[in-house]
Design an enzyme around this catalytic site. Structure first.
Site, PDB file in Angstrom:
ATOM      1  N   GLU A  21       0.828  -1.202   0.000  1.00 16.30           N
ATOM      2  CA  GLU A  21       0.000   0.000   0.000  1.00 16.30           C
ATOM      3  C   GLU A  21       0.865   1.256   0.000  1.00 16.30           C
ATOM      4  OE1 GLU A  21      -3.988  -0.551   2.340  1.00 16.30           O
ATOM      5  OE2 GLU A  21      -2.378  -1.496   3.509  1.00 16.30           O
ATOM      6  N   LYS A  99     -11.519   4.291   2.174  1.00 14.29           N
ATOM      7  CA  LYS A  99     -10.617   3.478   1.377  1.00 14.29           C
ATOM      8  C   LYS A  99     -11.527   2.545   0.579  1.00 14.29           C
ATOM      9  CE  LYS A  99      -6.251   1.483   2.861  1.00 14.29           C
ATOM     10  NZ  LYS A  99      -5.569   0.825   3.974  1.00 14.29           N
TER      11      LYS A  99
END
Length: 120
Positions: A21, A99
């Site tokens: 990420e 997200k």
């Protein structure tokens, strides 16, 4: 107290717990609620009497792009702090950071953090 809502601010960033990420990045979405006194601009119709939304949107997008935190909670806090520090006249801010594609196996939903901060 009056409120201004800025919704659907999107940005590509590198915040996340997993190493991928922070290397590959992902999309984030932010909604902001600002508590302000809108009585003066409601009467004057003068842009100088209100909050410049463009500055806040730019600040949020910049923080999404440049921040590298392990937790989205930390990113949401940085956004709230940045808005309160950068803008006069905002008494309180709420940040909802989402997200939409969290890298969690067998999970197709979205994760959102809601955080509210006030000026001291």
């Amino acid at each position: 107290m009056d409120c201004i809502h800025l919704t659907g601010i999107r940005g590509y960033g590198y915040t996340g717990f997993l190493p991928e990420e922070q290397t590959l990045g992902q999309w984030f979405e932010v909604d902001v609620k600002l508590w302000v006194d809108l009585s003066k601009p409601a009467k004057t119709d003068n842009i100088e009497d209100t909050i410049d939304y463009r500055q806040i949107i730019s600040l949020v997008q910049n923080l999404l792009k440049t921040s590298k935190f392990a937790l989205v909670e930390r990113l949401a806090g940085a956004i709230a702090d940045g808005i309160l520090e950068d803008q006069e006249g905002i008494n309180q801010v709420q940040v909802i950071l989402s997200k939409p594609a969290a890298p969690i196996p067998d999970f197709s939903g979205k994760i959102s953090i809601e955080l509210t901060k006030s000026k001291v």
